[in-house]
Design an enzyme around this catalytic site. Structure first.
Site, PDB file in Angstrom:
ATOM      1  CG  ASP A 534      -0.318  -0.032   2.279  1.00 39.20           C
ATOM      2  OD1 ASP A 534       0.317   0.673   2.820  1.00 39.20           O
ATOM      3  OD2 ASP A 534      -0.305  -1.069   3.383  1.00 39.20           O
ATOM      4  CD  GLU A 614      19.368 -23.543 -15.195  1.00 35.72           C
ATOM      5  OE1 GLU A 614      18.055 -23.466 -15.606  1.00 35.72           O
ATOM      6  OE2 GLU A 614      19.792 -23.972 -14.239  1.00 35.72           O
TER       7      GLU A 614
END
Ligand code: DGJ
Length: 766
Positions: A534, A614
């Site tokens: 928020d 990777e």
């Protein structure tokens, strides 16, 4: 002047670049709302407010036979209970004699340069002199209660902030409700868009028509919650990304909240927002004031894409305070999903070494580092390092990480306590629990009473001591449950209705102390992921861990919903292991990265276990992100597909503020046999400018071809890496073809750059 007052007509006009807010002191003194919407200049719109005698909607006593003037039908700026307005009230006051009423009448006003602030509460700020403040004092006709309505006008941002201070100059009163703001619109063709969810699935978009009666988005959990978010949109029916009138409202508050829209008997819509009245009751003695938190309003007639842009920029320029609000963020690796509670210093160091080789800049030790913390039922509250895991404490580890040339961060959860902790044994009364009842447990923990200064001091001294001694660069501030049993040892019995809000005020006080004492630290908010996402938290912390769900497909929807009200720079987003720990879904590394790159980027997996290939690709991803990070975090963000409606693929775009560079990402959500062609229309470019569209090598949209390529020992298919040269208008109105996706979760990333001149032997021209 952004704020004007017409003395003769008693009309206030608030102007921003594209919007106008207007209100008038009515003929019996009430502050009536005239208009909020597209800019209309200074012309007074008082003719819009009309009244007729409707029956069962009374008029104030002074109105006599002027029966059409009813508080039940007239649009108002701040509604109050008990005086004939039967719609939702913002204010409900109980006086010493037991009466419950407040008839608020205009008393005075003041226009000031700059932006008001709110004691003890987060609120938008203004350093550059853009804002103006209007204070309007309303007085209750029969008591000494006053409501001071505050308006902050940010002209350039198309933002108007509102808050309210209740002052009591008479004998003690009780506030039963003290919401922050009311918006009375004389229309009912509106949909309300809200963002609901649950733990690991936050901020899913939902929209529905406002109808007679009420629709609500609310939290009664003591925090803003995973379940609903204190950001809502009211929009004209059918509005979309680029079309339609939209009102956005964001509450700068992290506790229980109410956002409610009500369509009344004559098809007007009232919207209110503020602290949830359930369980709230606040004593205001003579001379005291109560500050209701701020609501940030923005309006646009260009759809909710434009509305999001207003909020994103506004937060970055006038809400978030950290030095990181508009700067690069270090790329981090967090240990949590790799090891959870099972940490040992040498393991953490070897993880950090491995991460450093890949280009990671910040190593974060998550939960599990303090005394007794081997699982979630023990240790919270005891903020001393576990020397079995960290022989030389946090400082020892920090020195090692710093010695490697990396930044170092830790996880904390200050607001919580486990019963199995020294702190609980010493201070069992420090947690929220009602006398004679066993408190509700969640994740094996109870909630500390943050309203107590003693508790705050304990936390600040203990945690602050570690941050200082260990020279910590980053803090993840977690909060893993909702409030229940809200009874505070620091409040007298009769004032327990204040405990919930006092908790939030105490939390803000503590956060304020931390951010002031450690201005160099990058703080990241968290509440089991995004359970407290928020604007209140963003005032203290520039980023918030968006969700505990790190599955890239789920994250697309979570980040999509979050982006309506909050900027990309505020969303913590990490690449995690595949198959994903929350969903078991397998996903290409490229796609996991592309999704995490739409946020404050990092990794959360055991990179020591990744193979050579990777690792090479992770290095490339990090290098790539470093190059485009500022554009991604602070550029203009566009949602290109409606995730709630398009289940086939998702696409989004970020454009630099100078419109010279853009990044477009797309992910295939549902591959089809015999696939269809998909295309996206870009946004935010300059129509007459030539752009070069380049598919990035990081991406993975090769499907069948890739297997073929691997067989052939090629690392790319040149045909797919073609560059396109196109005018901005073509890219925006014609669009860009996405590659054919052959497999679920393939993805593509394009960089679009302004081209100096046309030509250069590009494939499109051959
Ligand atoms: C919840 C957070 O959201 C996770 O990322 C992790 O920090 C755990 N808490 C640790 O307990």
């Amino acid at each position: 002047m952004a704020i004007l007052f017409d003395e003769k007509k008693k009309v206030f006009t608030l102007q921003t670049k594209n919007t106008t807010w207007q209100m008038q002191v009515g003929r019996y003194g009430h502050l009536l709302h005239l208009y909020y919407g597209r800019r209309v200049g200074e012309g007074v719109l008082d003719y819009l407010v009309r009244g007729i005698n409707r029956g069962f909607s009374g008029a104030p006593y002074e109105a006599g036979e002027d029966r059409g003037y009813s508080l039940d039908t007239y649009p108002q700026e701040y509604s109050a209970y008990g005086v004939g307005d039967y719609r939702i009230s913002c204010l409900s006051v109980e006086h010493g004699d037991g009466s419950r009423a407040a008839e608020l009448l205009f008393d005075s006003y003041q226009i000031e340069k700059g932006k008001y602030s709110l004691a003890g509460l987060p609120a938008a700020w203004d350093e550059g002199g853009e804002a103006e403040t209007l204070r309007v004092v309303l007085k209750d006709k029969a008591s000494l209660v006053e409501a001071v309505l505050l308006y902050g006008v940010f002209e350039e941002h198309d933002v108007i902030t509102r808050a309210c201070i209740i002052r009591n100059k008479g004998e003690g009163i009780w506030l039963e409700r003290a919401l922050s703001a009311c918006l009375d619109l004389q229309r009912h063709d509106l949909e309300m868009i809200t963002f609901y969810g649950r733990h690991t699935m936050e901020r899913s978009l939902e929209r529905g028509m406002c109808r007679h009666g009420k629709i609500t988005a609310e939290s009664m959990r003591g925090t803003s919650s995973h379940q609903e978010n204190p950001f809502v949109i009211l929009c004209e029916k059918g509005a979309g990304e680029d079309w339609g009138e939209c009102y956005g409202m964001s509450l700068v508050y992290s506790g229980s909240f109410l956002a409610e829209a009500e369509v009344d008997q004559i098809n007007q819509t009232r919207f209110v927002m503020g602290i949830h009245p359930e369980g709230f009751r606040w004593r205001l003695e003579k001379g005291e004031r109560f500050f209701a938190p701020e609501v940030i309003f923005s309006f646009t007639s260009d759809g909710y894409g434009a509305l999001s842009k207003n909020f994103h920029r506004f937060y970055q320029e006038h809400l978030i305070r950290s030095k990181y609000r508009n700067t690069r963020r270090p790329i981090l690796l967090n240990h949590w999903e790799a090891m959870e509670f099972h940490i040992q210093e040498e393991e953490l160091v070897s993880l950090a070494v491995s991460a450093k080789e890949l280009g990671v800049e910040l190593f974060v030790m998550d939960d599990g580092w303090f005394k007794g913390r081997d699982h979630d039922r023990r240790g919270l509250g005891d903020w001393t390092p576990d020397t079995k895991k960290l022989p030389k404490g946090v400082t020892g580890l920090s020195e090692k990480i710093h010695g490697m040339g990396m930044l170092f961060g830790i996880w904390i959860e200050p607001e919580m306590i486990n019963e199995d902790s020294d702190l609980y044994r010493a201070h069992p009364d420090w947690c929220l629990k009602a006398p004679g009842r066993m408190p509700n447990r969640e994740r094996g923990q109870l909630v500390l009473d943050m309203s107590s200064r003693e508790v705050q001091d304990y936390l600040f001294e203990n945690i602050g001591g570690i941050l200082k001694e260990a020279a910590v660069d980053y803090v993840k501030w977690d909060m893993n449950r909702n409030l229940s049993d809200v009874w505070s040892f620091s409040c007298p019995a009769i004032r327990q209705g204040e405990a919930g809000h006092r908790y939030v005020l105490g939390l803000y006080e503590l956060m304020e102390r931390f951010v002031r004492a450690f201005p160099e630290i990058l703080f990241e908010g968290c509440s089991g992921g995004g359970g407290r996402f928020d604007a209140g938290i963003l005032y203290y912390m520039p980023q918030i861990w968006c969700s505990d769900n790190t599955d890239a497909v789920e994250r697309i929807s979570i980040q999509y919903g979050t982006s309506f009200g909050y900027p990309v720079s505020s969303m913590g987003a990490h690449v995690s292991v595949s198959p994903n720990l929350q969903t078991g879904r397998s996903m290409p590394l490229e796609t996991r990265a592309i999704v995490a790159m739409a946020g404050a980027f990092g990794y959360e997996l055991d990179v020591r276990k990744t193979g050579q290939e990777e690792r090479k690709r992770i290095k490339e991803q990090i290098q790539w992100y470093k190059q485009y990070q500022e554009l991604i975090l602070y550029g203009d963000y566009y949602r290109l597909t409606p995730v709630e409606a398009n289940r086939e693929f998702a696409a989004w775009q970020v454009v630099s503020r100078d419109k010279k560079t853009a990044v477009v990402s797309a992910v295939c959500l549902h591959a089809r046999s015999n696939p269809l062609f998909w295309r996206v229309r870009l946004k935010g470019l300059k129509e007459d400018t030539w752009y070069r569209v380049r598919q990035e090598r990081l991406t993975d949209c090769s499907g069948k071809d890739k297997e073929q390529e691997q067989k052939e020992g090629q690392d790319e298919n040149p045909a797919k890496r073609e560059e396109l040269l196109c005018l901005g208008s073509g890219l925006m109105y014609g669009g860009v073809n996405l590659p054919v996706f052959w497999r679920d979760y393939e993805s593509v990333l394009y960089v679009i750059e302004e081209a100096d001149k046309r030509g250069g032997g590009l494939p499109g021209e051959r």
